[in-house]
Scaffold this motif. Sequence first.
Motif, mmCIF file in Angstrom:
data_model
loop_
_atom_site.group_PDB
_atom_site.id
_atom_site.type_symbol
_atom_site.label_atom_id
_atom_site.label_comp_id
_atom_site.label_asym_id
_atom_site.label_seq_id
_atom_site.Cartn_x
_atom_site.Cartn_y
_atom_site.Cartn_z
ATOM 1 N N GLY A 165 0.821 -1.208 0.000
ATOM 2 C CA GLY A 165 0.000 0.000 0.000
ATOM 3 C C GLY A 165 0.854 1.256 0.000
ATOM 4 O O GLY A 165 0.573 2.221 -0.742
ATOM 5 N N LEU A 166 1.926 1.282 0.802
ATOM 6 C CA LEU A 166 2.840 2.442 0.804
ATOM 7 C C LEU A 166 3.553 2.573 -0.529
ATOM 8 O O LEU A 166 3.763 3.692 -1.040
ATOM 9 C CB LEU A 166 3.840 2.291 1.946
ATOM 10 C CG LEU A 166 3.277 2.388 3.369
ATOM 11 C CD1 LEU A 166 4.369 2.112 4.389
ATOM 12 C CD2 LEU A 166 2.665 3.767 3.611
ATOM 13 N N ALA A 167 3.945 1.434 -1.116
ATOM 14 C CA ALA A 167 4.619 1.496 -2.414
ATOM 15 C C ALA A 167 3.685 2.043 -3.492
ATOM 16 O O ALA A 167 4.112 2.781 -4.390
ATOM 17 C CB ALA A 167 5.123 0.107 -2.788
ATOM 18 N N GLU A 186 5.325 9.526 -7.056
ATOM 19 C CA GLU A 186 6.134 10.572 -6.434
ATOM 20 C C GLU A 186 7.596 10.170 -6.320
ATOM 21 O O GLU A 186 8.503 10.943 -6.610
ATOM 22 C CB GLU A 186 5.579 10.906 -5.046
ATOM 23 C CG GLU A 186 4.136 11.427 -5.069
ATOM 24 C CD GLU A 186 3.613 11.646 -3.670
ATOM 25 O OE1 GLU A 186 4.394 11.380 -2.709
ATOM 26 O OE2 GLU A 186 2.459 12.062 -3.522
ATOM 27 N N ASP A 187 7.858 8.945 -5.863
ATOM 28 C CA ASP A 187 9.235 8.488 -5.607
ATOM 29 C C ASP A 187 9.370 7.052 -6.105
ATOM 30 O O ASP A 187 9.254 6.104 -5.336
ATOM 31 C CB ASP A 187 9.547 8.586 -4.118
ATOM 32 C CG ASP A 187 11.026 8.389 -3.827
ATOM 33 O OD1 ASP A 187 11.788 8.106 -4.774
ATOM 34 O OD2 ASP A 187 11.413 8.503 -2.635
ATOM 35 N N PRO A 188 9.597 6.894 -7.418
ATOM 36 C CA PRO A 188 9.654 5.537 -7.967
ATOM 37 C C PRO A 188 10.753 4.678 -7.343
ATOM 38 O O PRO A 188 10.587 3.470 -7.185
ATOM 39 C CB PRO A 188 9.908 5.760 -9.468
ATOM 40 C CG PRO A 188 9.446 7.161 -9.717
ATOM 41 C CD PRO A 188 9.731 7.913 -8.478
ATOM 42 N N ASP A 189 11.899 5.292 -6.998
ATOM 43 C CA ASP A 189 12.990 4.499 -6.417
ATOM 44 C C ASP A 189 12.592 3.898 -5.066
ATOM 45 O O ASP A 189 12.855 2.717 -4.782
ATOM 46 C CB ASP A 189 14.236 5.371 -6.258
ATOM 47 C CG ASP A 189 14.807 5.807 -7.609
ATOM 48 O OD1 ASP A 189 14.550 5.074 -8.605
ATOM 49 O OD2 ASP A 189 15.470 6.836 -7.656
ATOM 50 N N SER A 190 11.954 4.712 -4.220
ATOM 51 C CA SER A 190 11.497 4.192 -2.923
ATOM 52 C C SER A 190 10.415 3.127 -3.100
ATOM 53 O O SER A 190 10.381 2.112 -2.393
ATOM 54 C CB SER A 190 10.955 5.330 -2.052
ATOM 55 O OG SER A 190 11.970 6.277 -1.775
#
Length: 415
Positions: free
Chosen positions: A226-228, A234-238
Amino acid sequence: MTAPISCADPAADDGEDRLPPARFAYDLPTWREITHLLANLPVALFGFVYVVVVLSTGAALTLTVVGFPLLAAGLMGSRQLGRLERARVGSLLGTRIDEPSPLPLHRTKGPLNRLWLILKDPVGWRTALYGLIRLPWGILTFAVTLTSLFVLWPVLPFLARGMANVDRAMTRALLSPSDELERRIAELESDRGVVVDTAAADLRRIERDLHDGAQARLVNLAMGLGLAKEKLLEDPDSAAAMVEEAHGEVKLALQELRDLARGIHPAVLTDRGLDAALSAVASRCTVPVKVTADLDARPAAAIEGIAYFTVSELLQNISKHSGARSASVDVWRSDGRLLIQVWDDGRGGARLDGGTGMRGLAERLDAVDGLFVVESPPGGPTTVTAELPWRDRTDAAGTAGTGTSVRGEGTPAGG
């Protein structure tokens, strides 16, 4: 002169013309029978008083809570009186009567179940009946034997033999073990309780393992995904790092589910049989284990499963507690029994009450008419022998065990 007439000496006659003197059987067995008959009165009086006072009082008080434990205690005491009477009959009359099987109190869970098992004990009730009817017979045998010692002593051995035979018959009828059906009923009732308790414990273990293991990991996996999803734009790397972490959680959850399924019933046991399943569990042992299985057929699925989990538990004990350098597992069939022998060269000292699960294994095998024997002197080696009844595998159960394995234990997809 006429020669004097002399009386013939009986001792000078030929031995074949003499009759042997009359002799009655006052030998050692006869005196033992007389002693037994004289002791009948005090023994019968004590037994009658015990039954009337203890058991009658307990039966009368069953209207209250106190009566049932008192009655149960009286029946247990009645069993001990029967043991003493069997010993007296064996020593004085030479009649050996087998001891009844002890009540399986150690395998009965709960004080109420133990109390009910004692209250319906046929051995205790028959001994109580023996104590009641023995008093008039004890008075009769005591009076006849004592009178015959002074008045009818020539025929006393015959009277003693007849009354002793009545005693033998009475003791066999009332103090012998219960018949086989009664014994089997008591054992099966106790074994049924063990099976139910074991199944409940297994269900609780599976529920705990699912709740604390795979379920917790799947919850964390759902939260991570869910967080991914939120950070994907917004932050594809994270987001990629979170997905990679979730992938690891998936593999761990799948591994835990596989271990849990193996603990319930391993696929290799269903597909390939006991030999392959034991080899697989032996390969996970920290001690080198040699497995030898000499089976010309597969037993019933239930027997096969119990054999597998018995060996698995014993190998876990070897890994954790034995300090052994080598071990072996031998499985074979003999005379309608499946025999298992697990050996290790560890420190020894294993006991059924040692807290390593041996008691549970013994109860499980006993529930299916099995046998569990531990030989483990201090310093080792340890040899555990288990026996299970052999039951043939039905066609429906054996279908999965024939042909080529179609379901293995390969690495899950995505691993």
